[in-house]
Motif scaffolding. Structure first.
Motif, short mmCIF file in Angstrom:
data_model
loop_
_atom_site.label_atom_id
_atom_site.label_comp_id
_atom_site.label_asym_id
_atom_site.label_seq_id
_atom_site.Cartn_x
_atom_site.Cartn_y
_atom_site.Cartn_z
N PHE A 76 0.78 -1.23 0.00
CA PHE A 76 0.00 0.00 0.00
C PHE A 76 0.81 1.29 0.00
O PHE A 76 0.40 2.27 -0.65
CB PHE A 76 -1.01 -0.05 1.14
CG PHE A 76 -2.06 -1.10 0.90
CD1 PHE A 76 -3.09 -0.89 0.00
CD2 PHE A 76 -1.97 -2.34 1.52
CE1 PHE A 76 -4.03 -1.87 -0.27
CE2 PHE A 76 -2.90 -3.33 1.26
CZ PHE A 76 -3.93 -3.10 0.36
N PRO A 77 1.97 1.38 0.67
CA PRO A 77 2.76 2.60 0.51
C PRO A 77 3.19 2.84 -0.94
O PRO A 77 3.39 3.98 -1.36
CB PRO A 77 3.97 2.35 1.41
CG PRO A 77 3.48 1.38 2.44
CD PRO A 77 2.53 0.49 1.71
N LEU A 78 3.33 1.77 -1.72
CA LEU A 78 3.77 1.90 -3.11
C LEU A 78 2.77 2.67 -3.96
O LEU A 78 3.15 3.31 -4.96
CB LEU A 78 4.01 0.52 -3.74
CG LEU A 78 4.89 -0.47 -2.96
CD1 LEU A 78 5.05 -1.76 -3.75
CD2 LEU A 78 6.24 0.14 -2.63
N VAL A 79 1.49 2.61 -3.59
CA VAL A 79 0.45 3.24 -4.40
C VAL A 79 -0.21 4.41 -3.67
O VAL A 79 -1.28 4.89 -4.07
CB VAL A 79 -0.62 2.21 -4.82
CG1 VAL A 79 -0.02 1.21 -5.80
CG2 VAL A 79 -1.20 1.48 -3.61
N ALA A 80 0.43 4.90 -2.59
CA ALA A 80 -0.08 6.06 -1.86
C ALA A 80 0.53 7.32 -2.47
O ALA A 80 1.76 7.45 -2.57
CB ALA A 80 0.26 5.96 -0.38
N VAL A 137 -3.13 4.27 -10.51
CA VAL A 137 -3.79 4.23 -9.20
C VAL A 137 -5.14 4.92 -9.26
O VAL A 137 -6.13 4.46 -8.68
CB VAL A 137 -2.91 4.87 -8.12
CG1 VAL A 137 -3.69 5.05 -6.82
CG2 VAL A 137 -1.66 4.03 -7.87
N HIS A 138 -5.21 6.03 -9.97
CA HIS A 138 -6.46 6.78 -10.05
C HIS A 138 -7.49 6.06 -10.92
O HIS A 138 -8.69 6.37 -10.84
CB HIS A 138 -6.20 8.20 -10.56
CG HIS A 138 -5.69 9.12 -9.49
ND1 HIS A 138 -6.52 9.90 -8.73
CD2 HIS A 138 -4.43 9.35 -9.03
CE1 HIS A 138 -5.81 10.59 -7.85
NE2 HIS A 138 -4.53 10.27 -8.02
N ASP A 139 -7.06 5.12 -11.74
CA ASP A 139 -8.02 4.28 -12.47
C ASP A 139 -8.59 3.21 -11.54
O ASP A 139 -9.79 3.07 -11.40
CB ASP A 139 -7.34 3.63 -13.68
CG ASP A 139 -7.01 4.64 -14.77
OD1 ASP A 139 -7.69 5.68 -14.82
OD2 ASP A 139 -6.07 4.37 -15.54
N ARG A 140 -7.69 2.46 -10.90
CA ARG A 140 -8.07 1.47 -9.89
C ARG A 140 -6.81 1.06 -9.17
O ARG A 140 -5.75 0.91 -9.78
CB ARG A 140 -8.76 0.25 -10.53
CG ARG A 140 -9.64 -0.50 -9.54
CD ARG A 140 -10.43 -1.60 -10.23
NE ARG A 140 -9.61 -2.76 -10.56
CZ ARG A 140 -10.08 -3.84 -11.20
NH1 ARG A 140 -11.35 -3.87 -11.59
NH2 ARG A 140 -9.29 -4.86 -11.46
N ILE A 141 -6.89 0.84 -7.88
CA ILE A 141 -5.70 0.68 -7.06
C ILE A 141 -4.79 -0.45 -7.54
O ILE A 141 -3.56 -0.34 -7.49
CB ILE A 141 -6.09 0.47 -5.58
CG1 ILE A 141 -4.84 0.53 -4.69
CG2 ILE A 141 -6.85 -0.84 -5.38
CD1 ILE A 141 -5.16 0.56 -3.21
#
Length: 570
Positions: A293-297, A314-318
């Motif tokens: 999760f830190p990778l996509v924050a 990420v803004h499309d889907r996590i």
């Protein structure tokens, strides 16, 4: 007649006249609460306490005057069950222990007299005065409170020591890969930050800041700067970077300050997480899931919209961003072959997925920062000399009067539950889409339950002396400060000063750093949610608790299995 029987019949039998009636469920599925060293178990009502080895017992009774009887071994004395009601007598228990042979000449009183009915009143172990019958069976139990010298904590209250069996097994070769990735910016959107920038071993696996500086910053620790120009940080990290100690423990079932990651089969993949059903399958531990999760924050490692393909995905889907990061790794000339060698199920580099990367990171963190060799751990394992006088006094407070172990429970020293402490509020907060302003409602943001408002997860305490500042937002720079807050949160909030927050100066964020504290209504809501009963401890007792916290520091924290790679660039 044995020595135990002699004491039980001739000494204790005359004094265990006052009992209290306690209720036990008919199915005996729940233990009755205990009083100090006196434990009442289902179906067994007996008073137990321990006289340490090499101790002289002073009877203090007329029959024997001031006779002192030495013991070569630890002695457990059990008082038999009686049937008297708590109101039938005001009998006193008079019992004393003289100094040990190796102790100081001045006699140490370890056990004080106390009225049994006062004990019962304090713990609400009262008879049913209305004459109503309770559900299940009733047993009569003796009430005995031992006011012990601070160097002794009831053995029944101490957790078992941590052993290798308490930890998940991880592969060393995979951990070596995880070490390389942990210190490599390849996993960040703009390739400008690593896991180690917020979790550095020189700062107790944290960053030494109240609220961290993520993607766009430069340097490590309290000296980290926010960057400049278009690449500068856009926001402080909303919560304190937690330590990484013992995250490979088998009993760990929830992570993050708000518990947004936990073991669960609600989505069919073994976890309840922000990724919900899109979390990839094959993750071998809770720690592996956490690593994703830190990778996509955005403000931690992914970067801002428009800067790279990772944050765009990420803004499309996590879950759309993880394959991008996995491709970076498997096409690297060094990482690809290394993954093939470390994972039996991989035959070619093209098979490397984000799951393998997460499992490697978990293996590294679990093995690198396993900590089970503190003085306290040695004490739990049987080395009574491992703690000095002040540390033992702090331990007795922790598991006794101060009631720290009510929340910092078990071998991991955390109940893994959520409690509202009312820490001073500052920073950007972790806002939800419908929050009208910056705030952090804690666990409630994940559970949507009002009773979880402003509650945060109880942290584990191994190596806590290394992980300042303290609290979910790092509000207190010292152990003494966070302890005093626990004792009286409302008073501590009023006395808190802004300079106590470890926040590097960021001119373009200064206007919002403390804006939340000016909202009187929000401050009132936070104070009303506090779930802590004020308690008084002396300055000396607080110092003893701090000493015990330092006794939780592992002996090998400075000699980890892998260490910092020589090519790591802060």
């Amino acid at each position: 007649m044995g020595l135990v029987d002699f004491f039980r019949r001739h000494f204790l039998g005359n004094f265990f006249k006052a009992d209290c009636r306690v209720r036990v469920p008919a199915d005996r599925g729940k233990r009755v609460p205990h009083i100090g060293a006196h434990k009442v178990r289902c179906g067994q009502a007996a008073a137990h306490f321990v006289i340490p080895a090499d101790t002289r017992l002073r009877t203090g009774m007329a029959l024997h005057g001031r006779a002192q009887i030495p013991f070569k071994r630890a002695l457990v004395i059990a008082g038999p069950s009686q049937t008297h009601g708590i109101d039938d007598t005001d009998q006193f228990l008079r019992f004393g222990i003289a100094r040990t042979r190796r102790g100081p000449k001045r006699r140490i009183g370890l056990v004080k007299s106390t009225r049994i009915h006062q004990i019962a009143r304090r713990f609400q172990f009262r008879r049913d005065r209305r004459g109503q019958k309770s559900e299940g069976k009733s047993y009569c139990a003796h009430g005995v409170v031992l006011s012990c010298f601070a160097s002794l904590a009831a053995a029944a209250d101490l957790p078992p020591p941590l052993t290798d069996e308490d930890f998940i097994e991880f592969d060393v070769a995979q951990a070596a890969l995880g070490q390389a990735l942990f210190y490599d910016p390849i996993l960040s959107g703009n390739r400008n930050i690593t896991c180690a920038h917020c979790h550095h071993p020189e700062f107790g696996t944290g960053d030494g800041l109240s609220l961290g500086i993520g993607e766009g910053g430069q340097g490590v620790g309290p000296d980290r700067t926010p960057g400049a120009g278009a690449d500068r940080v856009a926001k402080r990290i909303p919560r304190n970077a937690p330590g990484l100690w013992n995250l490979g423990a088998r009993d760990l079932y929830t992570m993050f300050h708000d518990g947004r990651l936990s073991l669960s089969d609600i989505y069919g993949n073994g976890f309840n997480s922000p990724a919900q059903e899109w979390l990839p399958e094959g993750l071998n531990s809770l720690l592996a899931a956490q690593a994703l999760f830190p990778l996509v924050a955005q403000f931690e490692m992914a970067g801002n919209p428009g800067e790279n393909d990772v944050i765009g995905a990420v803004h499309d889907r996590i879950d759309a961003a993880w394959p991008i990061l996995a491709k970076r790794v498997r096409t690297d000339a060094d990482y690809g072959p290394a993954f093939v060698a470390a994972f039996d199920e991989i035959d070619t580099a093209q098979q490397v997925s984000i799951v393998h990367i997460a499992n490697a990171l978990a293996a590294f963190m679990a093995l690198e920062w396993r900590s089970t060799d503190s003085p306290f751990d040695a004490y739990l394992a049987g080395d009574e000399a491992a703690l000095n006088r002040g540390e033992r006094a702090g331990m007795a407070l922790f598991y006794g009067k101060a009631a720290c172990a009510d929340c910092h429970a078990g071998s991991l020293m955390s109940d893994q539950k959520f409690h509202a402490l009312g820490l001073p509020a500052f920073g950007p907060g972790r806002t939800r889409a419908f929050d009208p302003y910056a705030r952090d409602v804690g666990r409630m943001a994940e559970s949507n339950r009002l009773r979880d408002a402003y509650a945060f997860r109880t942290p584990m305490l191994r190596n806590v002396a290394l992980t300042a500042p303290y609290g979910h937002n790092g509000a207190y720079p010292t152990l003494e400060g966070i302890i005093r807050h626990h004792l009286d949160p409302v008073a501590a909030r009023a006395a808190w000063q802004r300079q106590m927050a470890q926040l590097p100066d960021i001119a373009w964020l200064a206007a919002t750093d403390f804006i939340l504290g000016a909202d009187a209504l929000e401050m009132d809501r936070q104070e009303r949610a506090i779930a802590v009963t004020p308690m008084h401890l002396t300055d000396a007792e607080i110092a003893e608790l701090v000493a015990f916290m330092h006794a939780l520091t592992g002996a090998s924290v400075n000699t980890p299995a892998f260490g910092i790679p020589p090519d790591f660039v802060p």
